[in-house]
Design an enzyme around this catalytic site. Structure first.
Site, mmCIF file in Angstrom:
data_model
loop_
_atom_site.group_PDB
_atom_site.id
_atom_site.type_symbol
_atom_site.label_atom_id
_atom_site.label_comp_id
_atom_site.label_asym_id
_atom_site.label_seq_id
_atom_site.Cartn_x
_atom_site.Cartn_y
_atom_site.Cartn_z
ATOM 1 N N SER A 1 0.809 -1.198 0.140
ATOM 2 C CA SER A 1 0.034 0.058 -0.017
ATOM 3 C C SER A 1 0.819 1.076 -0.036
ATOM 4 O O SER A 1 0.194 2.400 -0.220
ATOM 5 C CB SER A 1 -1.013 -0.051 1.312
ATOM 6 O OG SER A 1 -0.263 -0.179 2.372
ATOM 7 N N ASP B 1 -3.346 8.028 8.032
ATOM 8 C CA ASP B 1 -4.475 7.101 8.848
ATOM 9 C C ASP B 1 -3.979 6.284 9.862
ATOM 10 O O ASP B 1 -4.648 5.403 10.303
ATOM 11 C CB ASP B 1 -5.208 6.412 7.502
ATOM 12 C CG ASP B 1 -4.206 5.452 6.860
ATOM 13 O OD1 ASP B 1 -2.942 5.532 7.322
ATOM 14 O OD2 ASP B 1 -4.537 4.777 5.808
ATOM 15 N N HIS C 1 -0.442 4.726 6.789
ATOM 16 C CA HIS C 1 0.388 5.309 5.804
ATOM 17 C C HIS C 1 0.771 6.781 5.951
ATOM 18 O O HIS C 1 0.138 7.383 6.619
ATOM 19 C CB HIS C 1 -0.616 5.367 4.432
ATOM 20 C CG HIS C 1 -0.992 3.798 4.497
ATOM 21 N ND1 HIS C 1 -2.331 3.360 4.843
ATOM 22 C CD2 HIS C 1 -0.264 2.647 3.832
ATOM 23 C CE1 HIS C 1 -2.452 2.242 4.677
ATOM 24 N NE2 HIS C 1 -1.473 1.670 4.009
#
Ligand code: NAG
Ligand code: NAG
Ligand code: NAG
Length: 384
Positions: free
Chosen positions: A42, A346, A349
């Site tokens: 991610s 968040d 990240h």
């Protein structure tokens, strides 16, 4: 190898071949790298996971794209900035069938990917099926299709000679490190970290066999400073350092990074005609968490988008963008209004603001081992 570069890419103006680095520096307005191929999770997904499993919601993408853009942050990820710096478009996700253009590479990274094969009985938390071995197979398939289709007039693919003139970036391993951490602890995870490192090395060798010559391998960020892990991973008060980060987990990351660095040194010896560059983004990220205000930011270990406020603004029951009824109350994990003041978007990240600072460090080479500045290879475009 020098000859391959020179003959396949004639230099019109001045062309100096740097013998040590084996890549010609040509016309200053151009770039020695015509494409980027990225492998990751991610931290560098530009839309692959959400193309395969559509469900992304606001406020992801709020800062730059103004809508969810397949990235697990408010704006651009590190490879977006590298692409922009090289004067190339954002790297299209390999899994995204709509709107993609692969003339400047492909991004195989997907959210929740691991280096090792996901073990469904061991990985209790969600992981992606697209682990590094799958991403490598996708890369091989990409090359097969480029070679097959090059004379058919397809316009969204690069020429077959692209693979030796591409930058290969790796930013993967964080989910191998953290996926089981809460269940088996640091000592449990350490048992398989050597496998993670050796699989990254063997993947580089396979891509070398496909023609790849320049590899940037990003190490792991200090996850002991991440709001989500500060909330979720067991630790005592004495494990918190003066910057609010967990000492034991950060030390384990440093140990992993040292192992990765050593493996890259060995890979460099095994592949003398390649640039195998270890990029210490850990040091950059640690500096941002420890001294956010020295870099134009305000908050280190507090997430912008989350629920609950407090020191971390992270609630493991309600992730960024979600709402949940808990004890009769609707809890909403919403974004702050000033993500540019945060390191963490968040809880897991980095924000676009942090990614940009890391990208500057990568481009100018200050944290690369051996020294490797992309300014020597390309006329780097400024980005805002
Ligand atoms: C997956 O995890 C289980 C539980 O720890 C273990 O017994 C098994 O050997 C693992 N399988 C693989 C392929 O690693
Ligand atoms: C969450 O959002 C809902 C709907 O907008 C609202 O009714 C509720 O009060 C919010 N919860 C909190 C804790 O602010
Ligand atoms: C390279 O990046 C680092 C970290 O962002 C910065 O401190 C340094 O000034 C930069 N150097 C150049 C030449 O841009």
């Amino acid at each position: 190898m020098n000859e391959i570069y020179i003959s396949s890419r004639p230099c019109l103006v001045i062309c100096i071949v740097l013998m040590a680095l084996l890549v010609p520096i040509c016309d200053a307005k151009k770039c020695a790298f015509e494409a980027i191929f990225n492998f990751g999770d991610s931290n560098s997904d530009t839309g692959g996971f959400w193309a395969a499993f559509p469900a992304e919601r606001p406020p992801y993408g709020m800062t730059y794209f103004k809508r969810p853009s397949g990235r697990a942050t408010d704006g651009r990820v590190i490879i977006d900035f590298i692409a922009q710096g090289l004067g190339q478009p954002f790297v299209s996700p390999y899994l995204q069938s709509i709107g993609s253009d692969y003339r400047h590479g492909a991004n195989f990274a997907t959210l929740a990917s691991t280096v090792r094969l996901p073990n469904t009985s061991l990985f209790v938390t969600g992981v992606s099926p697209f682990s590094l071995a799958i991403q490598l197979n996708q890369m091989k398939q990409f090359k097969v299709r480029v070679d097959e289709l090059h004379s058919s007039g397809k316009t969204n693919l690069p020429p077959p000679g692209i693979f030796g003139k591409s930058l290969y970036t790796f930013y993967i391993g964080q989910n191998d490190f953290t996926g089981n951490l809460a269940y088996i602890g640091i000592s449990g995870v350490k048992q398989y970290l050597p496998q993670v490192v050796s699989q990254i090395a063997s993947t580089i060798k396979e891509i070398y066999a496909l023609g790849g010559r320049t590899f940037l391998v990003l190490n792991l960020a200090p996850i002991g400073c991440y709001p989500a892990f500060l909330v979720e991973l067991p630790h005592g008060n004495s494990d918190i350092d003066s910057f609010g980060c967990m000492i034991s987990y950060n030390n384990a990351v440093v140990e992993y990074n040292d192992m990765l660095k050593e493996a890259m040194e060995q890979t460099r010896k095994d592949l003398p005609n390649a640039n195998v560059i270890y990029v210490d983004i850990h040091t950059v990220m640690l500096e941002l968490f420890q001294h956010p205000t020295s870099h134009g930011l305000k908050y280190g270990t507090k997430a912008c988008c989350g629920e609950g406020g407090g020191a971390y603004n992270f609630n493991p029951k309600v992730f960024c963008g979600n709402s949940k009824i808990i004890n009769g109350q609707t809890l909403n994990a919403t974004a702050c209004s000033d993500p540019y003041n945060y390191v963490s978007w968040d809880g897991i990240h980095a924000t676009e603001a942090a990614n940009k600072l890391v990208a500057y460090a990568i481009l100018n080479g200050s944290y690369s081992h051996p020294a490797f500045s992309l300014y020597k290879y390309c006329d780097i475009r400024p980005f805002t």
